[in-house]
Design an enzyme around this catalytic site. Structure first.
Site, mmCIF file in Angstrom:
data_model
loop_
_atom_site.group_PDB
_atom_site.id
_atom_site.type_symbol
_atom_site.label_atom_id
_atom_site.label_comp_id
_atom_site.label_asym_id
_atom_site.label_seq_id
_atom_site.Cartn_x
_atom_site.Cartn_y
_atom_site.Cartn_z
ATOM 1 N NE ARG A 123 -1.351 2.313 2.958
ATOM 2 C CZ ARG A 123 -0.222 2.943 3.315
ATOM 3 N NH1 ARG A 123 0.385 3.728 2.629
ATOM 4 N NH2 ARG A 123 0.151 2.901 4.403
ATOM 5 C CB SER A 135 8.240 15.936 13.295
ATOM 6 O OG SER A 135 8.202 14.579 13.491
ATOM 7 C CB ILE A 150 13.332 8.575 0.028
ATOM 8 C CG1 ILE A 150 13.836 9.694 0.622
ATOM 9 C CG2 ILE A 150 12.394 8.670 -1.025
ATOM 10 C CD1 ILE A 150 12.996 10.665 1.397
ATOM 11 N NE ARG A 170 -4.148 -23.046 21.196
ATOM 12 C CZ ARG A 170 -3.054 -23.897 21.364
ATOM 13 N NH1 ARG A 170 -3.166 -24.923 20.298
ATOM 14 N NH2 ARG A 170 -2.243 -24.076 22.296
ATOM 15 C CD GLN A 224 -17.137 -13.608 31.632
ATOM 16 O OE1 GLN A 224 -16.680 -12.944 32.243
ATOM 17 N NE2 GLN A 224 -18.253 -14.102 31.785
ATOM 18 C CG ASP A 226 -2.662 -11.424 24.330
ATOM 19 O OD1 ASP A 226 -1.683 -12.069 24.746
ATOM 20 O OD2 ASP A 226 -3.863 -10.814 25.069
ATOM 21 C CG LEU A 233 -3.293 -16.107 16.257
ATOM 22 C CD1 LEU A 233 -4.599 -15.302 16.485
ATOM 23 C CD2 LEU A 233 -2.593 -16.075 14.987
ATOM 24 C CD GLU A 278 2.670 10.172 4.131
ATOM 25 O OE1 GLU A 278 2.190 11.334 4.042
ATOM 26 O OE2 GLU A 278 3.035 9.749 3.072
ATOM 27 C CB THR A 327 4.800 11.217 14.710
ATOM 28 O OG1 THR A 327 4.374 12.453 15.561
ATOM 29 C CG2 THR A 327 6.016 11.060 14.031
HETATM 30 C C1 LIG Z 1 9.445 3.081 6.198
HETATM 31 C C2 LIG Z 1 9.354 4.550 6.162
HETATM 32 C C3 LIG Z 1 9.192 5.186 5.015
HETATM 33 C C4 LIG Z 1 9.182 6.478 4.732
HETATM 34 N N1 LIG Z 1 9.005 7.078 3.586
HETATM 35 C C5 LIG Z 1 9.060 8.307 3.352
HETATM 36 C C6 LIG Z 1 8.772 8.767 2.007
HETATM 37 O O1 LIG Z 1 8.739 8.199 0.964
HETATM 38 N N2 LIG Z 1 9.441 10.148 1.845
HETATM 39 C C7 LIG Z 1 9.725 11.052 2.977
HETATM 40 O O2 LIG Z 1 10.046 12.204 2.548
HETATM 41 N N3 LIG Z 1 9.591 10.650 4.034
HETATM 42 C C8 LIG Z 1 9.600 9.229 4.531
HETATM 43 N N4 LIG Z 1 9.477 8.657 5.653
HETATM 44 C C9 LIG Z 1 9.783 9.559 6.796
HETATM 45 C C10 LIG Z 1 8.906 9.927 7.829
HETATM 46 O O3 LIG Z 1 8.028 11.140 7.259
HETATM 47 C C11 LIG Z 1 9.370 10.482 8.973
HETATM 48 O O4 LIG Z 1 9.933 9.628 9.646
HETATM 49 C C12 LIG Z 1 8.194 11.095 9.901
HETATM 50 O O5 LIG Z 1 8.180 12.300 9.400
HETATM 51 C C13 LIG Z 1 8.981 11.630 11.377
HETATM 52 O O6 LIG Z 1 9.998 11.995 11.303
HETATM 53 P P1 LIG Z 1 11.444 11.566 12.058
HETATM 54 O O7 LIG Z 1 11.619 9.944 11.787
HETATM 55 O O8 LIG Z 1 12.580 12.313 11.969
HETATM 56 O O9 LIG Z 1 10.994 11.442 13.606
HETATM 57 P P2 LIG Z 1 11.231 13.025 14.552
HETATM 58 O O10 LIG Z 1 10.760 14.036 13.687
HETATM 59 O O11 LIG Z 1 12.734 13.029 14.829
HETATM 60 O O12 LIG Z 1 10.367 12.584 15.741
HETATM 61 C C14 LIG Z 1 10.681 11.589 16.820
HETATM 62 C C15 LIG Z 1 9.592 11.730 17.806
HETATM 63 O O13 LIG Z 1 9.363 13.052 18.304
HETATM 64 C C16 LIG Z 1 8.064 13.494 18.287
HETATM 65 N N5 LIG Z 1 8.095 15.125 17.944
HETATM 66 C C17 LIG Z 1 8.736 15.694 17.376
HETATM 67 N N6 LIG Z 1 8.366 16.909 17.152
HETATM 68 C C18 LIG Z 1 7.648 16.992 18.076
HETATM 69 C C19 LIG Z 1 6.670 18.058 18.631
HETATM 70 N N7 LIG Z 1 6.943 19.438 18.120
HETATM 71 N N8 LIG Z 1 6.004 17.940 19.667
HETATM 72 C C20 LIG Z 1 5.769 16.576 20.090
HETATM 73 N N9 LIG Z 1 6.451 15.416 19.804
HETATM 74 C C21 LIG Z 1 7.612 15.752 18.824
HETATM 75 C C22 LIG Z 1 7.605 12.512 17.090
HETATM 76 O O14 LIG Z 1 6.062 12.615 17.187
HETATM 77 C C23 LIG Z 1 8.293 11.339 17.355
HETATM 78 O O15 LIG Z 1 7.716 10.724 18.407
HETATM 79 C C24 LIG Z 1 9.424 7.276 5.916
HETATM 80 C C25 LIG Z 1 9.549 6.721 7.080
HETATM 81 C C26 LIG Z 1 9.634 5.149 7.338
HETATM 82 C C27 LIG Z 1 9.858 4.846 8.676
#
Ligand SMILES: Cc1cc2nc3c(=O)[nH]c(=O)nc-3n(C[C@H](O)[C@H](O)[C@H](O)COP(=O)(O)OP(=O)(O)OC[C@H]3O[C@@H](n4cnc5c(N)ncnc54)[C@H](O)[C@@H]3O)c2cc1C
Length: 393
Positions: A96, A144, A169, A277, A289, A346, A348, A373, A375
């Site tokens: 997806r 983020s 990416i 099961r 339950q 759980d 299973l 997309e 968090t």
């Molecule tokens: C398998 C996979 C595929 C992906 N594909 C793409 C893609 O095709 N293109 C692309 O551009 N990106 C892609 N991503 C990246 C994804 O969009 C980012 O991982 C996401 O935006 C989060 O950024 P980060 O991992 O740097 O986490 P961070 O931004 O470092 O966040 C870490 C933690 O801190 C929290 N946090 C951050 N800022 C705040 C705030 N202000 N207040 C409270 N909490 C906060 C977050 O909620 C999270 O829990 C992909 C990621 C994965 C895992």
């Protein structure tokens, strides 16, 4: 234990809220996934292999750019498109994800911000699955908060020169074209989108290995070192961070439906298993339950999630959806699906950790879906800002 086959999940006659076309699209996608993805997905997941052989058949069914009009695209409604992503993710979140990236993160920005030449060059070929795309927004130091991005584009004569790193990416190493978001130096660091053919000198993509999630999807790091592209590769309608966020909204909408598919797969598997099961007095575990409480929680939350995303889809089809509506659907439905995966795992028992059943794979996949997309917590802040008028980022 006999093999468990998906039977569909519909507690409150949800199907009666769908029209004939919507049901037909859903059933077609469901059959395709059952016949083509379910038989191979555990092998793909083990091997960390994207099932590329499904690209052409998915294109033939109109899955790429499904809600776009013209250029060979299927012109589905948003609800129909959502039902397709639901069925795709019932198969696997990684597959997806591939379709979401191709459709919502690459074809959509070309369709929305692109020139006629860009649309004619890329959209028909991408719809047919002959060309694949990726979307480069996230960087090693900026997830983020993409507004902090360091990737830069500099205008030199009739070209742009791009430098920067992108991380996490989807489809990076299999893409023919990357939509790269960069700050344009001569435009006050305004964020704009660029189409970068991946065979250009200075462009490198390398896969990220060791993922325990979305193993059937390709995830890569991109490096751009003095990559020259003609000025005609700028997406002319893009401008500001709003542009990539518009793309993310499209993708998040599909994810909101997709998560229901993963939840349905886990719930239906756990329900069937619990009836087969037997533990204590030769009784099915479904008679206990505490097991029933878990099943009830799941069907309750799946049903609420269906109603939420259907309303968001209807609003989207009416041109009335707002980004906070999509945030609520993504946040709720992915959380709900992850909880369903945990509860189903759980139920299973030990079998829940084996890939004879799809649950652990969905559970691991959904951990990524919760993060990408936007968090879960970032969507909390988006909804919080919408109801209070106060930005708490
Ligand atoms: C398998 C996979 C595929 C992906 N594909 C793409 C893609 O095709 N293109 C692309 O551009 N990106 C892609 N991503 C990246 C994804 O969009 C980012 O991982 C996401 O935006 C989060 O950024 P980060 O991992 O740097 O986490 P961070 O931004 O470092 O966040 C870490 C933690 O801190 C929290 N946090 C951050 N800022 C705040 C705030 N202000 N207040 C409270 N909490 C906060 C977050 O909620 C999270 O829990 C992909 C990621 C994965 C895992």
């Amino acid at each position: 234990m006999p093999a468990i086959k998906f039977r569909g999940v519909d507690f409150i006659a949800f199907d009666t809220l769908l029209n004939d076309d919507e049901r037909l699209v859903r059933d077609t996608a469901r059959k395709f996934i059952e016949d083509n993805l379910v038989p191979i997905i555990e092998e793909c997941n083990r091997a960390g292999r994207f099932p590329r052989e499904l690209v052409k058949p998915m294109a033939d069914l109109g899955f790429f750019g499904a809600s776009l009009h013209g250029y060979g695209c299927a012109g589905m409604s948003n609800v129909e498109y959502g039902l397709v992503t639901q069925e795709l993710e019932r198969g696997d979140s990684g597959v997806r994800s591939f379709v979401s990236v191709q459709s919502a993160l690459v074809m959509y920005p070309i369709y929305t911000f692109g020139s006629d030449e860009q649309k004619n060059t890329w959209l028909p070929a991408m719809q047919r699955g002959e060309k694949l795309g990726c979307f480069g927004l996230t960087e090693p130091d900026f997830g983020s908060n993409p507004g902090g991005m360091r990737t830069r584009a500099k205008k030199v004569g009739k070209e742009y020169v791009l430098n920067g790193e992108k991380m996490w990416i989807t489809s990076g190493t299999i893409a023919d074209v990357a939509v790269i978001w960069a700050k344009v130096e001569d435009e006050g660091d305004k964020v704009r989108g660029f189409l970068v053919e991946t065979d250009r000198p200075g462009f490198k993509a390398e896969d990220i290995h060791g993922k325990w999630s979305l193993r059937a999807s390709v995830t890569s790091g991109l490096s751009l070192q003095d990559v020259h592209i003609p000025e005609s590769n700028l997406l002319p309608g893009s401008g500001g961070l709003k542009s990539p966020l518009m793309c993310l909204n499209q993708a998040r909408y599909g994810i909101s439906w997709g998560a229901i598919g993963a939840a349905m797969a886990c719930y239906d598997c756990a329900l069937q298993y619990s009836l087969l099961r037997k533990q204590f007095r030769n009784q099915p575990i479904a008679s206990h339950q505490l097991v029933q409480e878990k099943l009830t929680w799941m069907i309750n939350e799946i049903t609420k999630a269906q109603l939420l995303v259907l309303q968001v889809g209807r609003l989207k089809d009416a041109g009335k959806v707002q980004h906070q509506h999509i945030s609520m659907a993504k946040r709720n439905n992915v959380w709900m699906a992850l909880e369903c995966a945990r509860l189903s795992r759980d139920i299973l028992g030990a079998n829940g950790v084996a890939d004879d059943y799809p649950i652990m794979r969905h559970l691991m996949n959904l951990e990524s879906v919760k993060t990408y997309e936007g968090t879960h917590d970032i969507h909390t802040l988006i909804i919080g800002a919408s109801v209070t008028g106060i930005d708490a980022f």
